[in-house]
Scaffold this motif. Structure first.
Motif, PDB file in Angstrom:
ATOM      1  N   GLU A  68      16.089 -41.732 -24.545  1.00 36.58           N
ATOM      2  CA  GLU A  68      16.244 -41.717 -26.006  1.00 36.58           C
ATOM      3  C   GLU A  68      17.712 -41.539 -26.413  1.00 36.58           C
TER       4      GLU A  68
ATOM      5  N   GLN B 148      19.202 -44.850 -26.070  1.00 33.74           N
ATOM      6  CA  GLN B 148      18.797 -45.703 -27.202  1.00 33.74           C
ATOM      7  C   GLN B 148      19.629 -45.389 -28.442  1.00 33.74           C
TER       8      GLN B 148
ATOM      9  N   MET C 165      18.400 -51.532 -24.757  1.00 41.01           N
ATOM     10  CA  MET C 165      17.029 -51.298 -25.230  1.00 41.01           C
ATOM     11  C   MET C 165      16.007 -51.845 -24.237  1.00 41.01           C
TER      12      MET C 165
ATOM     13  N   THR D 227      15.885 -49.328 -21.340  1.00 42.17           N
ATOM     14  CA  THR D 227      15.224 -48.059 -21.672  1.00 42.17           C
ATOM     15  C   THR D 227      13.716 -48.272 -21.887  1.00 42.17           C
ATOM     16  N   THR D 228      13.357 -49.450 -22.373  1.00 45.34           N
ATOM     17  CA  THR D 228      11.922 -49.751 -22.498  1.00 45.34           C
ATOM     18  C   THR D 228      11.258 -49.719 -21.130  1.00 45.34           C
TER      19      THR D 228
END
Lengths: 123, 187
Positions: free
Chosen positions: B88, B91, B106, B109-110
């Protein structure tokens, strides 16, 4: 896809709630409410106006399956799109959920693309 | 759980032996010898079971194993939380990057969030193992009771769940459940 609606996510594992929340936020949903089991979810569902419910199956004391049946049998927003996200991957479970009125069914582990695709298919 | 205790079985054997006592027929003598051997076997088993500290299985070993497994679930949950905390943060930092870098961050991190779902799956699998261990604990207790050990609480081992409860089985092993593609065909 309208991402302004309220979404209720239900799971007894904090990790999974956080994963689903993050993936939903990336899709664009902002108003997300969490519940740790079917009972808490039903209480929150009846107290608010949700446009989508995403629930685990295997929870105590009230399962996601019982939550689904309660919502479908209720007087409020009974036809809300309801996606089951669960590790229960037996055919019998999928059929039972479908008979109970589930909108779509995702088996764990899943990826962001699958979640987004199922949400698009039910909204 | 058997209807008969070790003492009842031994009494029955003694009773049968006393009835054939005095009979001269060779066949009855043979029956008496067999019964005596059976009685000795049961007594030996009883002695051996007590000598192996079998109560430790239900009193110490299984509770310790289930506690350890519960700790594994807790530790993986904490680790997953820290990993997601970091994801997070990344992000958040991605918002300061240009569009191309932001998209790449992104995406990555997904994948981190998707991978963290292992904690839910392993947690459910461990919960199934803990339940199995508790069933074994009940069986061991029943066995000890049968062989004259200290009394233990009887735990019914049959599946008493109702039809809806029987649908809650957790993750399936490879090849035992249906795939997402198979599920999609039903919708």
């Amino acid at each position: 896809m309208n991402t302004n609606m309220k979404v209720l996510i239900v799971d007894d594992y904090n990790t999974m709630l956080r994963i689903i929340r993050n993936l939903l936020q990336q899709i664009g949903f902002k108003d997300i409410t969490e519940a740790a089991d079917g009972e808490e979810a039903l209480e929150k569902f009846n107290a608010d106006d949700f446009g989508l419910v995403i629930s685990d199956w295997n929870m105590e004391p009230m399962s996601g399956y019982d939550l689904l049946k309660s919502i479908r049998a209720g007087n409020k927003n009974a036809s809300v799109p309801f996606i089951m996200i669960t590790a229960e991957s037996k055919t019998e479970n999928v059929i039972k959920a479908k008979q109970a009125g589930v909108s779509n069914y995702i088996v764990k582990p899943f990826n962001a693309e699958t979640l987004k695709g199922k949400i698009e298919s039910v909204l | 759980m058997s209807k008969y205790s070790r003492e009842q079985v031994m009494d029955t054997i003694s009773s049968v032996m006393s009835k054939v006592e005095g009979e001269q027929a060779e066949s009855l003598r043979h029956v008496r010898d067999e019964l005596a051997a059976l009685a000795k076997t049961i007594e030996d088993m009883h002695t051996e079971i007590l000598a192996t500290r079998s109560h430790d299985v239900s009193d110490i070993h299984i509770p310790t194993a289930t506690d350890e497994l519960d700790a594994v679930v807790g530790a993986t949950e904490q680790a997953s939380a820290k990993i997601m905390d970091s994801a997070e943060v990344i992000q958040g930092l991605a918002d300061q990057a240009d569009e191309k870098l932001k998209a790449a961050l992104m995406d990555e991190t997904t994948k981190i969030f998707e991978a963290c779902s292992f904690q839910d799956i392993t947690g459910q699998r461990i919960t199934k193992v803990v339940k199995t261990l508790r069933d074994i604990e009940g069986s061991v207790g029943n066995l000890l009771h049968l062989f004259g050990g200290k009394p233990v609480d009887f735990q019914p081992l049959e599946d008493t769940r109702d039809e809806d409860e029987k649908l809650k089985n957790g993750p399936q092993l490879e090849g035992q459940g249906v795939s997402q593609d198979d599920i999609d065909k039903l919708f």
